[in-house]
Design an enzyme around this catalytic site. Structure first.
Site, PDB file in Angstrom:
ATOM      1  N   GLU A 136       1.062  -1.110  -0.240  1.00 24.55           N
ATOM      2  CA  GLU A 136      -0.089   0.076  -0.146  1.00 24.55           C
ATOM      3  C   GLU A 136       0.868   1.234  -0.106  1.00 24.55           C
ATOM      4  OE1 GLU A 136      -2.841   0.400   3.301  1.00 24.55           O
ATOM      5  OE2 GLU A 136      -3.934   1.935   2.271  1.00 24.55           O
ATOM      6  N   GLY A 172       2.500   2.551  10.795  1.00 28.14           N
ATOM      7  CA  GLY A 172       2.502   1.680  12.067  1.00 28.14           C
ATOM      8  C   GLY A 172       2.370   0.212  11.830  1.00 28.14           C
ATOM      9  N   ALA A 173       1.479  -0.098  10.697  1.00 29.45           N
ATOM     10  CA  ALA A 173       1.213  -1.360  10.343  1.00 29.45           C
ATOM     11  C   ALA A 173       0.511  -1.504   9.361  1.00 29.45           C
ATOM     12  CB  ALA A 173       0.636  -2.096  11.678  1.00 29.45           C
ATOM     13  N   GLU A 192      -2.486  -4.046   6.876  1.00 29.12           N
ATOM     14  CA  GLU A 192      -3.293  -4.984   6.925  1.00 29.12           C
ATOM     15  C   GLU A 192      -3.412  -6.156   5.955  1.00 29.12           C
ATOM     16  OE1 GLU A 192      -4.020  -1.807   6.114  1.00 29.12           O
ATOM     17  OE2 GLU A 192      -5.673  -1.396   4.692  1.00 29.12           O
ATOM     18  N   ASN A 193      -2.290  -6.573   5.272  1.00 25.02           N
ATOM     19  CA  ASN A 193      -2.219  -7.292   4.192  1.00 25.02           C
ATOM     20  C   ASN A 193      -3.202  -8.607   4.691  1.00 25.02           C
ATOM     21  OD1 ASN A 193       0.033  -5.883   3.229  1.00 25.02           O
ATOM     22  ND2 ASN A 193       1.115  -6.708   4.846  1.00 25.02           N
ATOM     23  N   HIS A 214      -6.870  -2.411  15.192  1.00 20.76           N
ATOM     24  CA  HIS A 214      -7.060  -1.483  13.808  1.00 20.76           C
ATOM     25  C   HIS A 214      -6.979  -2.391  12.555  1.00 20.76           C
ATOM     26  CE1 HIS A 214      -7.162   2.149  11.184  1.00 20.76           C
ATOM     27  NE2 HIS A 214      -6.170   1.308  10.421  1.00 20.76           N
ATOM     28  N   GLU A 215      -5.425  -3.036  12.606  1.00 21.27           N
ATOM     29  CA  GLU A 215      -5.236  -3.777  11.425  1.00 21.27           C
ATOM     30  C   GLU A 215      -6.273  -5.055  11.254  1.00 21.27           C
ATOM     31  OE1 GLU A 215      -3.433  -2.382   9.491  1.00 21.27           O
ATOM     32  OE2 GLU A 215      -2.558  -0.725  11.156  1.00 21.27           O
ATOM     33  N   GLU A 230     -10.286   3.737   6.011  1.00 22.02           N
ATOM     34  CA  GLU A 230      -9.529   4.215   7.088  1.00 22.02           C
ATOM     35  C   GLU A 230     -10.153   4.846   8.253  1.00 22.02           C
ATOM     36  OE1 GLU A 230      -6.924   2.946   7.666  1.00 22.02           O
ATOM     37  OE2 GLU A 230      -5.985   2.426   5.696  1.00 22.02           O
TER      38      GLU A 230
HETATM   39  N1  0A1 Z   1      -3.266   0.837   5.837  1.00 20.33           N
HETATM   40  C1  0A1 Z   1      -2.433   1.073   6.906  1.00 20.33           C
HETATM   41  C2  0A1 Z   1      -1.440   2.207   6.764  1.00 20.33           C
HETATM   42  C3  0A1 Z   1      -0.366   2.101   5.794  1.00 20.33           C
HETATM   43  C4  0A1 Z   1      -0.448   3.003   4.713  1.00 20.33           C
HETATM   44  C5  0A1 Z   1       0.704   2.926   3.991  1.00 20.33           C
HETATM   45  C6  0A1 Z   1       1.697   2.113   4.326  1.00 20.33           C
HETATM   46  O1  0A1 Z   1       2.821   1.972   3.483  1.00 20.33           O
HETATM   47  C7  0A1 Z   1       3.197   3.231   2.733  1.00 20.33           C
HETATM   48  C8  0A1 Z   1       1.764   1.354   5.177  1.00 20.33           C
HETATM   49  C9  0A1 Z   1       0.629   1.376   6.165  1.00 20.33           C
HETATM   50  C10 0A1 Z   1      -3.103   1.222   8.100  1.00 20.33           C
HETATM   51  O2  0A1 Z   1      -4.065   2.249   8.143  1.00 20.33           O
HETATM   52  O3  0A1 Z   1      -2.908   0.782   9.076  1.00 20.33           O
HETATM   53 ZN    ZN Z   2      -5.847   1.541   8.506  1.00 22.55          ZN
END
Ligand code: 0A1
Ligand code: ZN
Length: 834
Positions: free
Chosen positions: A73, A214-215, A217-218, A250-251, A273
């Site tokens: 992402e 932070g993390a 969600e794959n 959250h994840e 989000e």
């Molecule tokens: N989707 C994740 C946030 C996230 C966005 C981009 C990243 O790499 C550039 C990494 C994580 C979340 O909302 O936790």
């Molecule tokens: Zn998120």
């Protein structure tokens, strides 16, 4: 047919097993175009070489601490192979990972494990994973490396057994217990509150030490910044534990809101989000304390999002245009997005909200949806018209409500005149009125709410008025005494409210409002009023703080209040909060002086009570991270901070003693933070001692860097410069950068905003040096300039000059160019993606 792809070497490409030649496709900047794709189905095989070791942007496939991992992402998958890298292209992925057995004994990918084994005649092995749920490529992940594992199982609501695994650096397994516990609680909560069950046979989390955010969600394979997994009493504070719990939840919650239902395009980012932040906030409220969670969330919202919304980087929850999507993982998309979902739940009520969510899950499961799709579910499930509500997604800026209350003793009525405005923001000079749920109470002299009955005899449902016009009036009847107005209870709407009420009303609400959020808010408003007065009186001492001190004393004496709440009430607005409320021509030194003086007066006036409470909140029981124990520590440490506010012997000795004797990181760090504010010998000794105790533990040393970067003294800039050469520091690691440079720019108002501009120059230098390697983090650091226009003229000129220098630098990344151009108000609206 165009495929996205960049930053790798193409080894071969074949269509239905026939190798393609140069005339069959075109390589262009950022992609590959198949010139004559067959009309029917076909198989395309692409072989690429990537260099994970050289990947310092931490996007795509990279290597961290000898572990191979991915971050896709928003647009990282295109750094692995050619693919239609957009979230509305959803596919079933089967992944075969192969590696040297010694180098990568653990091989993971999304979905369920299918098979694995040795590769004959080599020292290699492989694993095949299959994810049956169609997903966009931004949710793809693979991991390979030497990792320790903690495992457990979870039985879902329908009785299926799910395997749970957390992978960490070998030797850190004993710091995963809290994360695993939080995961199981989150899984149960999503079943109970939203009817959402987990859908694969296994759920895995991998903690890595180099991670931009932070993390992530794959699907089935979350990858985490180790800061949000690892926690032990000696190394993590209560806030760290709360952060682990919130991010794990959250994840996990993204599995439904983000993965099963994803975004049609990146403009819809808040669809996943904002909704998922709302869900994790509700989880924390249920697991801990609803009132305290709300206060903490609003503090964060105001500190980050209100500031963003008031400055040159303001944008709608759903942006209409972007140059670089990575710059839109913002407080507006996340936190304001969550507030919009919360307002929806206030407008349609709790059951109506659940009906809307249920419809959303049935209607859109397996698809890439839009914000309109989401809102339509709530409209359809509740017969509501939410067309005006959509403006929350389109209009940037924090709405402002001006409220006048008029009591008519003869007629026994109370009239509210409400006017709303939304300030102009970049690209949006004129705004339309918004739908605003205004939760309110009229509090009687005995502290009880009076019934809210409109002139037509109707009761106000759930205590919420719906505001929708530029100006409107509401009359309540049967009001025999002059009530005190309690507005925007629970902070039901993310707005600013000004009302014709005085310090006495605030003092009354601080003592009597049945809405705990507004009790806290009343104390904050009293303090803010005093502080602004002190600042604008050019360094004068706050006058007439007796009302505030009385209000605090009453709260300290109220044994019915939970300690965590009292701790929040004792925490004065931050320097940044005060600056934001002043809004223009801000002098950060004057703000600092006013705040320090007020803290000192409060500490002095309440000394005995604070000392007694500090003792009463201390216990010798072994550390436990639960909310009640954390609340007691929060209160104890809020007392300590005020007791030391005069920088005198008694408070400093207390802090030094607590620092030396602490058996947990919360108490140790709180004492060190208090000590760090005063230039006394105890400070240097404690800083050295802390380093010696925790050298070799990077997450703890981050606290040590951040603490020093936040010291509000002129020597700090030089100290920070020197710390960049410390062996424990690394420009390649985002956590180290955020700890040292990020804390300096975001937390240290007086030193980042030095009148000579040296703080700005330092940040610019650092960001430019980083930009070629990790543009995402460089751009994020530069967002510290988001409120430069609100400064007094001298600092404003220096900040502008620095931004112009950065903007003029050679070969800026798209990320950094976008931030500085928008900060300067230079971005035009016709050359982004819209
Ligand atoms: N989707 C994740 C946030 C996230 C966005 C981009 C990243 O790499 C550039 C990494 C994580 C979340 O909302 O936790
Ligand atoms: Zn998120």
């Amino acid at each position: 047919m165009r495929l996205d792809g960049e930053n790798f070497e193409l080894a071969s490409i074949a269509l239905d097993r026939t190798p393609l030649g140069k005339k069959d496709y075109k390589l262009s900047d950022g992609g590959l175009t198949l010139l004559k794709p067959p009309a029917g189905p076909f198989t395309l095989e692409i072989v690429t070489f990537v260099d994970p070791e050289a990947n310092k942007a931490l996007s795509g496939l990279y290597r961290t601490n000898n572990v191979y991992c991915t971050q896709c992402e928003a647009e990282g998958f295109r750094r692995i192979t050619y693919f239609p890298d957009r979230p509305d292209v959803m596919a079933v992925f089967t992944t075969r990972v192969e590696a040297d057995k010694d180098e990568a004994p653990v091989l993971l990918a999304n979905g369920n494990f299918v098979r694995g084994g040795d590769v004959a005649g080599t020292n290699r092995h492989f694993a095949v994973w299959h994810d049956p749920f169609p997903k966009p490529c931004y949710l793809f992940a693979l991991v390979g490396g030497k990792l320790g594992c903690v495992a457990d199982t979870f039985t879902t609501m329908s009785g299926r057994t799910v395997e749970l695994r957390i992978y960490v650096e070998p030797g850190k397994e004993d710091r995963c217990g809290y994360a695993l516990d939080a995961l199981k609680r989150a899984m149960r909560w999503d079943e109970e509150k939203f009817g959402r069950e987990y859908d694969l046979d296994i759920f895995m989390i991998v903690a890595v030490s180099d991670f931009n955010m932070g993390a992530m969600e794959n699907k089935g394979l979350n990858i985490f910044n180790d800061k949000y997994v690892l926690a032990s009493p000696a190394t993590a504070t209560d806030n760290d534990y709360a952060g682990v719990e919130a991010v794990i939840a959250h994840e996990y919650f993204h599995n439904w809101t983000g993965n099963r239902i994803t975004c049609r395009d990146w403009f819809q980012l808040s669809l996943k989000e904002g909704l998922t932040v709302f869900r994790d906030q509700e989880f924390t409220a249920d697991e801990r304390s609803r009132a305290v969670e709300r206060i903490a969330d609003v503090r964060t919202l105001r500190a980050n999002q209100f500031v963003e919304d008031a400055g040159p980087l303001a944008h709608p929850v759903r942006p209409a245009l972007y140059h670089e999507i990575n710059n839109f993982y913002t407080p507006t998309v996340y936190e304001k997005g969550a507030e919009v979902v919360r307002m929806l739940s206030v407008l349609v009520g709790r059951d109506g909200f659940r009906r809307g969510m249920d419809l959303y899950f049935t209607r859109h499961d397996g698809h890439a949806a839009t914000v309109e799709d989401f809102i339509a579910c709530f409209a359809d499930a509740n017969g509501a018209d939410l067309s005006q509500f959509m403006r929350w997604y389109a209009q940037a800026g924090t709405p402002e409500l001006t409220v006048t209350g008029t009591f008519d003793r003869k007629a026994k009525t109370f009239r509210l005149d409400v006017a709303q405005t939304v300030p102009a923001t970049p690209g949006q000079p004129v705004k339309e009125p918004m739908t605003i749920p205004l939760a309110l109470g009229l509090v009687g002299a005995d502290g009880r709410d009076l019934p809210l009955v409109r002139a037509n005899g109707a009761r106000v449902a759930r205590g919420v008025l719906t505001i929708s016009k530029p100006a409107e009036s509401f009359t309540f009847t049967g009001i025999a005494e002059r009530p005190t107005l309690s507005l925007n209870r629970g902070f039901a709407a993310p707005i600013k409210v000004s009302v014709n009420a005085g310090a006495d009303d605030l003092k009354f609400l601080a003592a009597h409002d049945c809405d705990p959020f507004n009790r806290w808010q009343a104390v904050q408003s009293l303090a803010t009023g005093l502080l602004i007065e002190a600042v604008t009186a050019r360094g004068g001492k706050p006058q007439a703080e007796a009302g505030l001190i009385d209000a605090l004393a009453a709260i300290l004496a109220d044994d019915a209040l939970e300690p965590a709440f009292v701790a929040q009430a004792l925490g004065l607005p931050s320097e940044a909060d005060i600056a934001r409320d002043i809004g223009r021509e801000v002098d950060p030194d004057a703000v600092f002086r006013a705040r320090r003086a007020l803290r000192e007066r409060i500490g002095g006036a309440l000394n005995d009570r604070l000392s007694a409470l500090h003792r009463r909140m201390s216990d010798n029981a072994p550390y436990r991270p639960d909310a009640a124990s954390a609340g007691r520590r929060a209160l104890k440490n809020a007392c300590l901070d005020l007791l030391a506010a005069d920088g005198g012997d008694a408070g400093i000795t207390l802090a030094a003693r607590q620092f030396a004797g602490a058996d947990n990181m919360t108490d140790r760090m709180a004492a060190l933070t208090t000590l760090s504010l005063y230039d006394r010998p105890e400070r240097a000794a404690a800083i050295d001692d802390f380093y010696r105790r925790f050298a070799g533990d990077p997450l703890v040393i981050d606290k040590w860097f951040a603490l020093q970067a936040a010291i509000p003294e002129p020597a700090t800039l030089e100290r920070v410069r020197q710390l960049t050469a410390h062996p424990a520091f690394s420009f390649a690691n985002p956590n180290r950068l955020r700890a040292l440079i990020g804390a300096f720019a975001q937390l240290n108002q007086t030193q980042f905003n030095r009148p000579d501009g040296a703080g700005y120059d330092f940040l610019a230098e650092t960001a430019l040096a980083l930009d070629g390697k990790n543009p995402q983090v460089a751009a994020r650091l530069l967002s510290a300039f988001k409120s430069w226009r609100a400064l007094e003229p001298g600092r404003r000129a220096r900040a502008e000059a620095t931004l112009r220098r950065v903007a003029a630098a050679q070969s800026l990344s798209r990320d950094t160019a976008d931030i500085v151009r928008r900060a300067l108000g230079e971005q035009t609206a016709d050359d982004g993606r819209s």
